[in-house]
Design a protein around this motif. Structure first.
Motif, PDB file in Angstrom:
ATOM      1  N   GLY A  20       0.850  -1.181   0.000  1.00 36.24           N
ATOM      2  CA  GLY A  20       0.000   0.000   0.000  1.00 36.24           C
ATOM      3  C   GLY A  20       0.887   1.231   0.000  1.00 36.24           C
ATOM      4  N   THR A  21       0.587   2.163  -0.878  1.00 41.55           N
ATOM      5  CA  THR A  21       1.421   3.350  -0.997  1.00 41.55           C
ATOM      6  C   THR A  21       0.673   4.569  -0.471  1.00 41.55           C
ATOM      7  OG1 THR A  21       2.472   2.389  -2.930  1.00 41.55           O
ATOM      8  CG2 THR A  21       2.736   4.763  -2.642  1.00 41.55           C
ATOM      9  N   LEU A  22       1.345   5.320   0.367  1.00 44.09           N
ATOM     10  CA  LEU A  22       0.758   6.553   0.875  1.00 44.09           C
ATOM     11  C   LEU A  22       1.455   7.723   0.213  1.00 44.09           C
ATOM     12  CD1 LEU A  22      -1.346   7.467   3.026  1.00 44.09           C
ATOM     13  CD2 LEU A  22       0.613   7.978   4.489  1.00 44.09           C
ATOM     14  N   CYS A  23       0.644   8.584  -0.401  1.00 48.30           N
ATOM     15  CA  CYS A  23       1.177   9.766  -1.087  1.00 48.30           C
ATOM     16  C   CYS A  23       1.018  10.946  -0.132  1.00 48.30           C
ATOM     17  CB  CYS A  23       0.358   9.952  -2.368  1.00 48.30           C
ATOM     18  SG  CYS A  23       0.803  11.418  -3.280  1.00 48.30           S
ATOM     19  N   VAL A  24       2.148  11.453   0.369  1.00 50.30           N
ATOM     20  CA  VAL A  24       2.083  12.501   1.385  1.00 50.30           C
ATOM     21  C   VAL A  24       2.415  13.879   0.807  1.00 50.30           C
ATOM     22  CG1 VAL A  24       2.637  10.938   3.303  1.00 50.30           C
ATOM     23  CG2 VAL A  24       4.487  12.142   2.142  1.00 50.30           C
ATOM     24  N   VAL A  50       2.389  -8.516   5.534  1.00 48.48           N
ATOM     25  CA  VAL A  50       1.998  -7.425   4.632  1.00 48.48           C
ATOM     26  C   VAL A  50       1.563  -6.231   5.468  1.00 48.48           C
ATOM     27  CG1 VAL A  50       0.366  -6.681   2.848  1.00 48.48           C
ATOM     28  CG2 VAL A  50       1.290  -9.004   2.807  1.00 48.48           C
ATOM     29  N   ARG A  51       2.121  -5.076   5.149  1.00 51.65           N
ATOM     30  CA  ARG A  51       1.733  -3.877   5.883  1.00 51.65           C
ATOM     31  C   ARG A  51       0.817  -3.040   5.013  1.00 51.65           C
ATOM     32  NH1 ARG A  51       7.326  -1.636   8.304  1.00 51.65           N
ATOM     33  NH2 ARG A  51       5.924  -0.020   9.026  1.00 51.65           N
ATOM     34  N   ALA A  52      -0.215  -2.487   5.633  1.00 47.86           N
ATOM     35  CA  ALA A  52      -1.160  -1.673   4.846  1.00 47.86           C
ATOM     36  C   ALA A  52      -0.426  -0.484   4.229  1.00 47.86           C
ATOM     37  CB  ALA A  52      -2.313  -1.212   5.720  1.00 47.86           C
ATOM     38  N   VAL A  53       0.436   0.168   5.029  1.00 50.37           N
ATOM     39  CA  VAL A  53       1.242   1.266   4.478  1.00 50.37           C
ATOM     40  C   VAL A  53       2.681   0.763   4.374  1.00 50.37           C
ATOM     41  CG1 VAL A  53       2.051   3.634   4.783  1.00 50.37           C
ATOM     42  CG2 VAL A  53      -0.241   3.005   5.569  1.00 50.37           C
ATOM     43  N   SER A  54       3.062   0.321   3.183  1.00 51.79           N
ATOM     44  CA  SER A  54       4.408  -0.246   3.033  1.00 51.79           C
ATOM     45  C   SER A  54       5.331   0.706   2.288  1.00 51.79           C
ATOM     46  CB  SER A  54       4.335  -1.575   2.290  1.00 51.79           C
ATOM     47  OG  SER A  54       3.737  -1.380   1.019  1.00 51.79           O
ATOM     48  N   ASN A  55       4.771   1.644   1.561  1.00 49.39           N
ATOM     49  CA  ASN A  55       5.577   2.566   0.753  1.00 49.39           C
ATOM     50  C   ASN A  55       5.082   3.998   0.929  1.00 49.39           C
ATOM     51  OD1 ASN A  55       5.662  -0.168  -0.513  1.00 49.39           O
ATOM     52  ND2 ASN A  55       7.071   0.845  -1.909  1.00 49.39           N
ATOM     53  N   ILE A  56       6.018   4.921   0.846  1.00 49.00           N
ATOM     54  CA  ILE A  56       5.654   6.343   0.958  1.00 49.00           C
ATOM     55  C   ILE A  56       6.173   7.060  -0.278  1.00 49.00           C
ATOM     56  CG2 ILE A  56       5.960   8.476   2.321  1.00 49.00           C
ATOM     57  CD1 ILE A  56       4.708   6.422   4.077  1.00 49.00           C
ATOM     58  N   VAL A  57       5.345   7.877  -0.885  1.00 48.26           N
ATOM     59  CA  VAL A  57       5.835   8.740  -1.968  1.00 48.26           C
ATOM     60  C   VAL A  57       5.522  10.198  -1.615  1.00 48.26           C
ATOM     61  CG1 VAL A  57       5.742   7.016  -3.825  1.00 48.26           C
ATOM     62  CG2 VAL A  57       3.716   8.385  -3.359  1.00 48.26           C
ATOM     63  N   ARG A  75      14.367   2.541   1.001  1.00 49.91           N
ATOM     64  CA  ARG A  75      14.166   2.125  -0.395  1.00 49.91           C
ATOM     65  C   ARG A  75      12.691   2.107  -0.754  1.00 49.91           C
ATOM     66  NH1 ARG A  75      18.488  -2.164  -2.094  1.00 49.91           N
ATOM     67  NH2 ARG A  75      17.196  -1.946  -3.938  1.00 49.91           N
ATOM     68  N   ARG A  76      11.848   2.185   0.260  1.00 40.04           N
ATOM     69  CA  ARG A  76      10.411   2.220  -0.006  1.00 40.04           C
ATOM     70  C   ARG A  76       9.856   3.629   0.178  1.00 40.04           C
ATOM     71  NH1 ARG A  76       7.312  -2.599   0.258  1.00 40.04           N
ATOM     72  NH2 ARG A  76       8.614  -4.446   0.235  1.00 40.04           N
ATOM     73  N   ILE A  77      10.757   4.593   0.235  1.00 38.39           N
ATOM     74  CA  ILE A  77      10.339   5.994   0.330  1.00 38.39           C
ATOM     75  C   ILE A  77      10.865   6.702  -0.918  1.00 38.39           C
ATOM     76  CG2 ILE A  77      10.482   8.137   1.663  1.00 38.39           C
ATOM     77  CD1 ILE A  77      11.016   6.444   4.173  1.00 38.39           C
ATOM     78  N   MET A 108      14.693   6.916  -2.487  1.00 31.66           N
ATOM     79  CA  MET A 108      14.593   6.825  -3.942  1.00 31.66           C
ATOM     80  C   MET A 108      14.203   8.206  -4.479  1.00 31.66           C
ATOM     81  SD  MET A 108      15.243   3.645  -4.219  1.00 31.66           S
ATOM     82  CE  MET A 108      14.760   3.045  -5.811  1.00 31.66           C
ATOM     83  N   LEU A 109      14.615   8.438  -5.733  1.00 34.38           N
ATOM     84  CA  LEU A 109      14.357   9.750  -6.335  1.00 34.38           C
ATOM     85  C   LEU A 109      13.400   9.613  -7.515  1.00 34.38           C
ATOM     86  CD1 LEU A 109      15.242  12.806  -6.717  1.00 34.38           C
ATOM     87  CD2 LEU A 109      17.010  11.924  -8.255  1.00 34.38           C
ATOM     88  N   ALA A 110      12.457  10.546  -7.601  1.00 35.29           N
ATOM     89  CA  ALA A 110      11.616  10.654  -8.801  1.00 35.29           C
ATOM     90  C   ALA A 110      11.770  12.082  -9.315  1.00 35.29           C
ATOM     91  CB  ALA A 110      10.164  10.360  -8.474  1.00 35.29           C
ATOM     92  N   VAL A 111      11.849  12.228 -10.625  1.00 39.48           N
ATOM     93  CA  VAL A 111      12.047  13.542 -11.212  1.00 39.48           C
ATOM     94  C   VAL A 111      10.903  13.822 -12.185  1.00 39.48           C
ATOM     95  CG1 VAL A 111      13.549  14.864 -12.750  1.00 39.48           C
ATOM     96  CG2 VAL A 111      14.549  13.456 -10.958  1.00 39.48           C
ATOM     97  N   SER A 112      10.264  14.966 -12.003  1.00 32.79           N
ATOM     98  CA  SER A 112       9.162  15.339 -12.890  1.00 32.79           C
ATOM     99  C   SER A 112       9.741  15.978 -14.143  1.00 32.79           C
ATOM    100  CB  SER A 112       8.245  16.321 -12.159  1.00 32.79           C
ATOM    101  OG  SER A 112       7.705  15.695 -11.025  1.00 32.79           O
ATOM    102  N   LEU A 113       9.935  15.182 -15.177  1.00 34.50           N
ATOM    103  CA  LEU A 113      10.609  15.683 -16.374  1.00 34.50           C
ATOM    104  C   LEU A 113       9.609  16.345 -17.337  1.00 34.50           C
ATOM    105  CD1 LEU A 113      13.405  15.866 -17.661  1.00 34.50           C
ATOM    106  CD2 LEU A 113      12.945  13.690 -18.797  1.00 34.50           C
ATOM    107  N   HIS A 114       8.651  15.585 -17.822  1.00 34.29           N
ATOM    108  CA  HIS A 114       7.501  16.075 -18.595  1.00 34.29           C
ATOM    109  C   HIS A 114       7.795  16.676 -19.974  1.00 34.29           C
ATOM    110  CE1 HIS A 114       5.486  15.267 -14.907  1.00 34.29           C
ATOM    111  NE2 HIS A 114       5.769  16.393 -14.312  1.00 34.29           N
ATOM    112  N   ALA A 115       9.064  16.943 -20.290  1.00 32.92           N
ATOM    113  CA  ALA A 115       9.379  17.491 -21.617  1.00 32.92           C
ATOM    114  C   ALA A 115      10.804  17.102 -21.959  1.00 32.92           C
ATOM    115  CB  ALA A 115       9.236  19.011 -21.615  1.00 32.92           C
TER     116      ALA A 115
END
Ligand code: SAH
Ligand code: SF4
Length: 403
Positions: A126-130, A190-197, A229-231, A252-259
């Protein structure tokens, strides 16, 4: 007798007690010092309280059975374990949940900031978007958060508070009960909240210190124990802070590229004028900890007629060559007042095929929770609409009452 002035009345309202839920170890230690606890006891007491708050999910000092009663009373006199309030909850047909949260007030004049937080369940995780800020100072042209006027940083406790609320509500603390009204992953281990983004409201790297403190609390092995690694922290490209994120947070890194070119990215993500694509990708190349096992996610929102041609798909692949990358194609989620549209499904498929042939697996992010406007960039608008409707109804009934 003189009528008391409004100011005097207001001043009589006691300041809200601060909550220890969401605090760092150092803050809890400080709170205990304030109670006059001798220095030699502090470390042990912090460890106990930490366990109760973050491992067991205590919401009341009286649950802390290994702490003597007078000390529990002293704690309760000065502090609470309050979490952000759930003002509204919406549950989508696919199990996605969206909460409108009001942060604990910091004083009598604070109305309590409101933010949204989204939970996305899958079979085994389960992923929580904070959110990291109330609103956002950046003004990406396709993002609804960027149009909000009120902006402030969330404290580390307010960020952690979102995770505590979610775990309370989903029955994810020991002895907790999962809600019956929707899908919550369950099973051995299994955890209900296992990942955070960090993909809710705000630019996390513009609130770096609080985000870093929050990540330290979330990943502490004696408490919430979420692996780094799950954040995932998503940034629109605050280049000067990216190395610090990798070094100090190890997430972990996410980059909003979009173009794929600066001219277009300047219009979609105005921060690009300050940190253009080349600088952004250089920072990705040197991101501490990135490897084929720990890839950087590149987010690419699919905007009809704007950035969705096959030539752009090929340019994207060329641009990311040599980088340990994942690509997330995000169907654009429209919001009231936007002039953008989501690309057609065939266009997205064509784009995705090109990216797929270049070796990037299943890149389209399935839109979740569309029925409750919980998808990226839509936070807040529905609630505002509901509020406006409620205001209108109130005004109408007042007007009727006056007739
Ligand atoms: N500020 C950070 C994190 C929050 S936004 C950032 O920009 O990365 C999380 C993701 O949702 C970003 O990739 C953002 O570009 C994307 N997004 C914003 N509005 C959107 C919309 N209306 N439809 C689809 N994706 C959107
Ligand atoms: Fe802010 Fe991210 Fe929205 Fe841009 S996309 S306005 S950085 S929240």
């Amino acid at each position: 007798m003189n009528a008391p002035s409004i100011l005097a009345e207001r001043a009589a309202v006691p300041a809200a007690k601060p909550s220890l839920a969401g605090s760092t170890r150092a803050e809890i230690a400080e709170a205990l010092r304030g109670l006059g606890l001798p220095e030699r006891e502090i470390k042990m007491r912090v460890a106990q309280i930490w366990h109760w708050i973050y491992f067991r999910g205590a919401t009341d000092f009286d649950q802390m059975l290994n702490i003597a009663k007078p000390m529990r009373a002293a704690l309760a006199e000065r502090f609470t374990l309050a979490r952000p309030d759930i003002v509204a909850e919406q549950v989508s047909a696919d199990g996605t949940r969206k909460w409108l949260l009001r942060m604990p007030k910091t004083g009598p004049f604070d109305k309590g900031a409101e933010i949204e937080c989204v939970y996305i369940p899958e079979a085994d995780r389960g992923t929580l978007c904070v959110s990291s800020q109330v609103g956002c100072t950046l003004t990406c042209s396709f993002c609804h958060t960027g149009t909000q006027k009120l902006v402030r940083n969330l404290t580390a406790a307010e960020i952690v508070g979102q995770v505590l609320v979610a775990r309370d509500r989903l029955g994810d603390f020991p002895g907790g009960v999962a809600p019956k009204d929707g899908l919550v992953p369950a099973g051995e281990g299994v955890r209900a909240v296992s990942n955070i983004v960090f993909m809710g409201m705000g630019e996390p790297l513009y609130n770096f210190e609080n985000v870093r403190e929050a990540i330290a609390v979330l990943s502490d092995g004696e408490g919430l124990s979420l692996s780094r690694r799950r954040i995932t922290v998503s940034t629109s490209g605050v280049v000067p802070q990216m190395a610090a994120l990798g070094e100090q947070c190890g997430t972990m890194l996410a980059v909003s590229l979009h173009a794929t070119n600066d001219k277009l990215r300047d219009t979609l993500v105005p921060l690009n004028k300050k940190y253009p694509i080349k600088d952004l990708l250089d920072a990705c190349r040197t991101y501490p900890g990135a490897s084929n096992a720990r890839r950087i996610t590149f987010e690419y929102v699919m905007l009809k007629g704007v950035n969705d041609t096959p030539a752009e798909a090929r340019a994207l692949v060329r641009l990311l060559k040599g980088l340990p990358a994942k690509i997330n194609l995000i169907p654009f989620n429209p919001w009231p007042g936007t002039s953008y549209q989501c690309s057609d499904w065939e266009t997205i498929e064509r784009f995705s095929d090109i990216v797929f042939s270049a070796g990037y697996a299943s890149p389209v992010r399935t839109p979740r929770g569309r029925d409750i406007l919980a998808a990226c960039g839509q936070l807040k608008s529905e609630t505002e609409k509901l509020r406006a409707r409620a205001r209108l109804m109130l005004e109408e009934s007042l007007a009727l009452g006056q007739e």
